[in-house]
Design a protein around this motif. Structure first.
Motif, PDB file in Angstrom:
ATOM      1  N   ALA A 264       0.818  -1.209   0.000  1.00 17.13           N
ATOM      2  CA  ALA A 264       0.000   0.000   0.000  1.00 17.13           C
ATOM      3  C   ALA A 264       0.854   1.263   0.000  1.00 17.13           C
ATOM      4  O   ALA A 264       0.466   2.284  -0.573  1.00 17.13           O
ATOM      5  CB  ALA A 264      -0.939  -0.005   1.200  1.00 17.13           C
ATOM      6  N   LEU A 265       2.032   1.187   0.629  1.00 20.05           N
ATOM      7  CA  LEU A 265       2.871   2.382   0.730  1.00 20.05           C
ATOM      8  C   LEU A 265       3.514   2.771  -0.598  1.00 20.05           C
ATOM      9  O   LEU A 265       4.124   3.840  -0.697  1.00 20.05           O
ATOM     10  CB  LEU A 265       3.958   2.178   1.794  1.00 20.05           C
ATOM     11  N   HIS A 266       3.359   1.941  -1.608  1.00 17.88           N
ATOM     12  CA  HIS A 266       3.810   2.336  -2.944  1.00 17.88           C
ATOM     13  C   HIS A 266       2.857   3.366  -3.561  1.00 17.88           C
ATOM     14  O   HIS A 266       3.202   3.994  -4.575  1.00 17.88           O
ATOM     15  CB  HIS A 266       3.904   1.116  -3.860  1.00 17.88           C
ATOM     16  N   LEU A 267       1.681   3.528  -2.963  1.00 18.61           N
ATOM     17  CA  LEU A 267       0.680   4.453  -3.500  1.00 18.61           C
ATOM     18  C   LEU A 267       0.817   5.797  -2.787  1.00 18.61           C
ATOM     19  O   LEU A 267       0.633   5.879  -1.565  1.00 18.61           O
ATOM     20  CB  LEU A 267      -0.721   3.895  -3.291  1.00 18.61           C
ATOM     21  N   PRO A 268       1.123   6.885  -3.503  1.00 22.26           N
ATOM     22  CA  PRO A 268       1.289   8.189  -2.855  1.00 22.26           C
ATOM     23  C   PRO A 268       0.108   8.633  -1.998  1.00 22.26           C
ATOM     24  O   PRO A 268       0.324   9.165  -0.903  1.00 22.26           O
ATOM     25  CB  PRO A 268       1.525   9.141  -4.035  1.00 22.26           C
ATOM     26  N   PRO A 269      -1.161   8.431  -2.425  1.00 23.09           N
ATOM     27  CA  PRO A 269      -2.270   8.853  -1.554  1.00 23.09           C
ATOM     28  C   PRO A 269      -2.278   8.124  -0.210  1.00 23.09           C
ATOM     29  O   PRO A 269      -2.652   8.714   0.810  1.00 23.09           O
ATOM     30  CB  PRO A 269      -3.517   8.524  -2.379  1.00 23.09           C
ATOM     31  N   VAL A 270      -1.889   6.863  -0.212  1.00 24.57           N
ATOM     32  CA  VAL A 270      -1.837   6.112   1.045  1.00 24.57           C
ATOM     33  C   VAL A 270      -0.747   6.672   1.947  1.00 24.57           C
ATOM     34  O   VAL A 270      -0.950   6.890   3.150  1.00 24.57           O
ATOM     35  CB  VAL A 270      -1.608   4.615   0.777  1.00 24.57           C
ATOM     36  N   ARG A 271       0.429   6.938   1.373  1.00 23.91           N
ATOM     37  CA  ARG A 271       1.525   7.504   2.173  1.00 23.91           C
ATOM     38  C   ARG A 271       1.122   8.848   2.764  1.00 23.91           C
ATOM     39  O   ARG A 271       1.367   9.128   3.941  1.00 23.91           O
ATOM     40  CB  ARG A 271       2.785   7.665   1.326  1.00 23.91           C
TER      41      ARG A 271
END
Length: 369
Positions: free
Chosen positions: A342-349
């Motif tokens: 999930a942390l590969h997704l900028p909105p999640v980070r």
């Protein structure tokens, strides 16, 4: 700024009362600040460590933020561990703020920076003096332990969980205690921990443990165990143990944060667990809001502005505390394998970083002016 018919009396000279004094002075409002203690928090007792971005923004105009930044250590990422050899790092740099980090600084030093600024402005703290009683809440008459009777414009109860001001008003203290104990220990480590990285270990038996560095090889170790020695025994590289503490926590808040021109802020108004590092910050935000509203002649809005945020943070902190006290196996598995993806997704980070830094709460309106 609106004229006032007496000083604001501040009961309590911890971080919350001192912030209120700094902000009232900056806005040109007269006040007196008293505290039943003999002085600030001893420097060896780190107590509240985490200073969040909104707190730095609140304290920027007075110049206190620059002093804190020069003395503290920014934690720029959080590492979550799920057992031997399995961890993931969450950078906080994606958070929507000019200071995307947790500033790590022992409470005693934070208080001394606030005190130093007040001293430079000619403000004296009345140590060893307590508020004993208050009457006529719309034009408070405040009795001090020194014998003084003050016709105050307002009274701010920043006097802690056993608040004399709250008790004098008879405001109910709602909530409940939390099962289990917390322990903490300030330790020195060799090799030194990475000062930019906070660690939350979910892979230990008996609940999560956290390590927050605060410079010179020192770090705060905290977990839900009965004895601080048990925390230290499971950590390698400890060369010295400083201040330790064991404590119970509760989730409680005053049912009212204002009555007439008498106000509650900080631990006098709300308490919760240390998970998430919200406690001192929430109280500082109370103080800044109160100073702003008093200066605008809008003090009647204080409770309306603060109580929703207080309740939201108590709910968030309770949920986080329940989780870290014993995360279910399925949740550990989901985090262990799903979070790195999930942390590969900028909105999640961005979203996770904003939640960790409490940026999901409403921003004080005056910070945009």
């Amino acid at each position: 700024m609106t004229p006032q018919d007496g000083p604001v009396v501040i009961a309590g000279a911890g971080p919350v009362g001192l912030t209120l004094a700094v902000e009232l002075h900056r806005r040109g409002l007269p006040f007196r600040i008293v505290d039943r203690g003999k002085g600030p928090t001893p420097p060896e007792e780190s107590r509240a460590l985490a200073i969040l971005p909104t707190t730095l923004a609140v304290l920027k105009s007075s110049g206190v933020a620059d002093r804190l930044l020069a003395d503290g250590h920014p934690i720029r990422q959080m590492e979550m561990r799920f057992g031997p050899g399995r961890s993931v790092r969450l950078p906080l740099s994606d958070a929507p703020t000019d200071t995307p980090f947790i500033l790590s600084l022992p409470q005693g030093r934070t208080e001394r920076h606030l005190l130093a600024l007040l001293e430079e402005r000619g403000v004296a703290i009345e140590w060893g003096v307590a508020v004993e009683d208050v009457s006529q809440t719309h034009r408070p008459k405040v009795r001090l332990s020194s014998g003084d009777m003050i016709d105050a414009h307002a009274l701010a109860g920043c006097d802690g969980v056993r608040s004399t001001v709250r008790e004098a008003l008879g405001i109910p203290w709602s909530g409940e205690g939390y099962p289990g104990d917390f322990s903490l220990a300030d330790v020195t480590l060799d090799p030194r921990p990475d000062p930019s990285t906070g660690i939350v270990d979910l892979g230990t038996d008996g609940g999560a443990r956290a390590l927050l560095p605060f410079g010179d090889g020192r770090a705060r170790l905290i977990g839900m165990v009965t004895n601080p020695d048990d925390l230290v025994a499971h950590l390698e590289g400890v060369t010295d143990v400083g201040w330790t503490s064991r404590f119970h926590v509760a989730f409680r808040h005053a049912e009212r944060m204002a009555r007439g021109m008498v106000f509650l802020a900080g631990d006098a108004a709300h308490v919760h667990s240390p998970v998430g590092g919200r406690g001192m910050n929430l109280g500082i935000w109370d103080a800044a809001w109160l100073a702003f509203l008093l200066s605008e002649g809008r003090a009647s809005e204080y409770e309306m502005r603060r109580l929703p945020s207080v309740r939201a943070i108590l709910d968030q902190t309770r949920a986080m505390t329940d989780f870290v006290s014993g995360p279910p196996g399925w949740a550990r598995t989901l985090l262990r394998y799903g979070l790195p993806l999930a942390l590969h997704l900028p909105p999640v980070r961005r979203g996770l970083a904003a939640r960790i830094l409490a940026l999901d709460l409403p921003k004080p309106e005056w910070l945009d002016r």
